[in-house]
Design an enzyme around this catalytic site. Structure first.
Site, PDB file in Angstrom:
ATOM      1  N   GLY A   1      -3.312   2.465  13.502  1.00  0.00           N
ATOM      2  CA  GLY A   1      -2.668   1.252  12.977  1.00  0.00           C
ATOM      3  C   GLY A   1      -3.175   0.761  11.640  1.00  0.00           C
ATOM      4  O   GLY A   1      -2.971  -0.398  11.296  1.00  0.00           O
TER       5      GLY A   1
ATOM      6  N   ASP B   1      11.166  14.346   9.058  1.00  0.00           N
ATOM      7  CA  ASP B   1      10.707  14.347   7.654  1.00  0.00           C
ATOM      8  C   ASP B   1      11.755  14.853   6.669  1.00  0.00           C
ATOM      9  O   ASP B   1      11.431  15.428   5.629  1.00  0.00           O
ATOM     10  CB  ASP B   1       9.429  15.213   7.496  1.00  0.00           C
ATOM     11  CG  ASP B   1       8.288  14.705   8.357  1.00  0.00           C
ATOM     12  OD1 ASP B   1       8.206  13.487   8.581  1.00  0.00           O
ATOM     13  OD2 ASP B   1       7.497  15.532   8.824  1.00  0.00           O
TER      14      ASP B   1
ATOM     15  N   HIS C   1       4.921   9.514   5.350  1.00  0.00           N
ATOM     16  CA  HIS C   1       4.420  10.856   5.674  1.00  0.00           C
ATOM     17  C   HIS C   1       3.224  11.143   4.763  1.00  0.00           C
ATOM     18  O   HIS C   1       3.299  10.896   3.556  1.00  0.00           O
ATOM     19  CB  HIS C   1       5.540  11.886   5.452  1.00  0.00           C
ATOM     20  CG  HIS C   1       5.120  13.267   5.822  1.00  0.00           C
ATOM     21  ND1 HIS C   1       5.009  13.677   7.134  1.00  0.00           N
ATOM     22  CD2 HIS C   1       4.738  14.320   5.052  1.00  0.00           C
ATOM     23  CE1 HIS C   1       4.584  14.935   7.157  1.00  0.00           C
ATOM     24  NE2 HIS C   1       4.419  15.349   5.916  1.00  0.00           N
TER      25      HIS C   1
ATOM     26  N   GLU D   1      -1.475   5.664   0.897  1.00  0.00           N
ATOM     27  CA  GLU D   1      -0.476   5.214   1.891  1.00  0.00           C
ATOM     28  C   GLU D   1      -0.508   3.688   1.998  1.00  0.00           C
ATOM     29  O   GLU D   1       0.525   3.031   2.090  1.00  0.00           O
ATOM     30  CB  GLU D   1      -0.778   5.792   3.273  1.00  0.00           C
ATOM     31  CG  GLU D   1      -0.472   7.259   3.412  1.00  0.00           C
ATOM     32  CD  GLU D   1      -0.727   7.742   4.823  1.00  0.00           C
ATOM     33  OE1 GLU D   1      -0.269   7.102   5.783  1.00  0.00           O
ATOM     34  OE2 GLU D   1      -1.405   8.786   4.978  1.00  0.00           O
TER      35      GLU D   1
ATOM     36  N   ASN E   1       9.953   5.930   6.997  1.00  0.00           N
ATOM     37  CA  ASN E   1       8.760   6.558   7.577  1.00  0.00           C
ATOM     38  C   ASN E   1       7.775   6.857   6.454  1.00  0.00           C
ATOM     39  O   ASN E   1       8.182   7.196   5.348  1.00  0.00           O
ATOM     40  CB  ASN E   1       9.168   7.874   8.257  1.00  0.00           C
ATOM     41  CG  ASN E   1       7.978   8.619   8.836  1.00  0.00           C
ATOM     42  OD1 ASN E   1       7.131   8.039   9.533  1.00  0.00           O
ATOM     43  ND2 ASN E   1       7.883   9.907   8.544  1.00  0.00           N
TER      44      ASN E   1
HETATM   45  C1  GRF Z   1      -0.946   8.167   8.552  1.00  0.00           C
HETATM   46  O1  GRF Z   1      -1.576   9.165   7.808  1.00  0.00           O
HETATM   47  C2  GRF Z   1       0.538   8.332   8.509  1.00  0.00           C
HETATM   48  O2  GRF Z   1       1.021   8.761   7.302  1.00  0.00           O
HETATM   49  C3  GRF Z   1       0.718   9.403   9.524  1.00  0.00           C
HETATM   50  O3  GRF Z   1      -0.160   9.073  10.572  1.00  0.00           O
HETATM   51  C4  GRF Z   1      -1.241   8.332  10.031  1.00  0.00           C
HETATM   52  C5  GRF Z   1      -1.272   7.032  10.748  1.00  0.00           C
HETATM   53  O4  GRF Z   1      -2.382   6.279  10.434  1.00  0.00           O
HETATM   54  N1  GRF Z   1       2.086   9.635   9.861  1.00  0.00           N
HETATM   55  P1  GRF Z   1      -2.496   4.773  10.903  1.00  0.00           P
HETATM   56  O5  GRF Z   1      -2.138   4.713  12.387  1.00  0.00           O
HETATM   57  O6  GRF Z   1      -1.567   3.954  10.068  1.00  0.00           O
HETATM   58  O7  GRF Z   1      -3.927   4.422  10.661  1.00  0.00           O
END
Ligand code: GRF
Length: 205
Positions: free
Chosen positions: A12, A150, A109, A179, A107
């Site tokens: 999360g 994806d 990725h 991210e 989403n």
């Molecule tokens: C992230 O790297 C996201 O891109 C991938 O899973 C991971 C999730 O991390 N799909 P978190 O649960 O947000 O810490």
């Protein structure tokens, strides 16, 4: 107020980055609902702490504490959800939900799509594939969700230099830090109506 439903399977940290950007006023939004397929996801602890409504979703939903994806449709319309954000959600989203929320499901990725995506490409698997390919750049991609893993159109990406990394874990760390910037930026683009879909390409204004 822009209303988000956030789907999470694990730790999360992307959910937290969204919540932080709301708290500091960068996003004029609220996380109205959190959905997980995993009742031990850290995201649910966050939901309980912040008193955000959450649901455990399952295709079978035998257990009373679980709901199925179709039930989510009425919950989303009741909450007037504007955007569905998959922030580390590992299950496939059923067609029914995709059809009802066309261009409203995104989403994140942890690689630069269209490379290193698809079934099985999640978590450390992605970063191991990138590492073993010897690619010198990786990054994060936010894309629309369609019926193929994806595969939906790319909305935005951020790249990181991985020329000198020594492990997939090091790539994961670098990518995760972008991210946390990219996902809130894209949500802000939605709020500010900056995403324009014209024929085949998504334009950012
Ligand atoms: C992230 O790297 C996201 O891109 C991938 O899973 C991971 C999730 O991390 N799909 P978190 O649960 O947000 O810490």
């Amino acid at each position: 107020m822009y209303k988000l439903a956030v789907f999470v399977s694990g730790r999360g940290s992307n959910l937290l980055s969204i919540l932080k950007k709301i708290e500091v006023g960068y996003l004029n939004a609220e996380v109205s609902i959190i959905i997980s397929n995993n009742n031990s996801s850290k995201a649910l602890e966050i939901a309980r702490k912040l008193k955000i409504q959450y649901y455990i979703v399952s295709n079978k939903a035998n257990d009373k504490s679980e709901i199925n994806y179709i039930e989510l449709l009425s919950i989303f319309s009741e909450f007037k959800i504007d955007l569905i954000v998959l922030a580390g959600f590992l299950k496939k989203i059923p067609l029914e939900l995709i059809k009802n929320y066309k261009n409203k499901i995104i989403n994140i990725h942890p690689a630069l799509l269209p490379s290193f995506g698809g079934k099985g490409m999640y978590g450390i698997n992605v970063h191991t594939a990138v590492f073993n390919s010897s690619a010198k750049v990786s990054g994060a991609t936010v894309h629309f969700v369609d019926e193929v893993y994806d595969n939906g159109k790319i909305i935005a990406q951020k790249a990181v230099d991985i020329s000198f990394v020594n492990s997939p874990e090091e790539i994961a760390e670098k990518v995760l830090s972008v991210e946390h910037l990219l996902l809130p930026e894209v949500i802000k683009m939605f709020i500010d109506n900056k995403i324009v879909i014209k024929e085949e390409r998504i334009f950012l204004s």
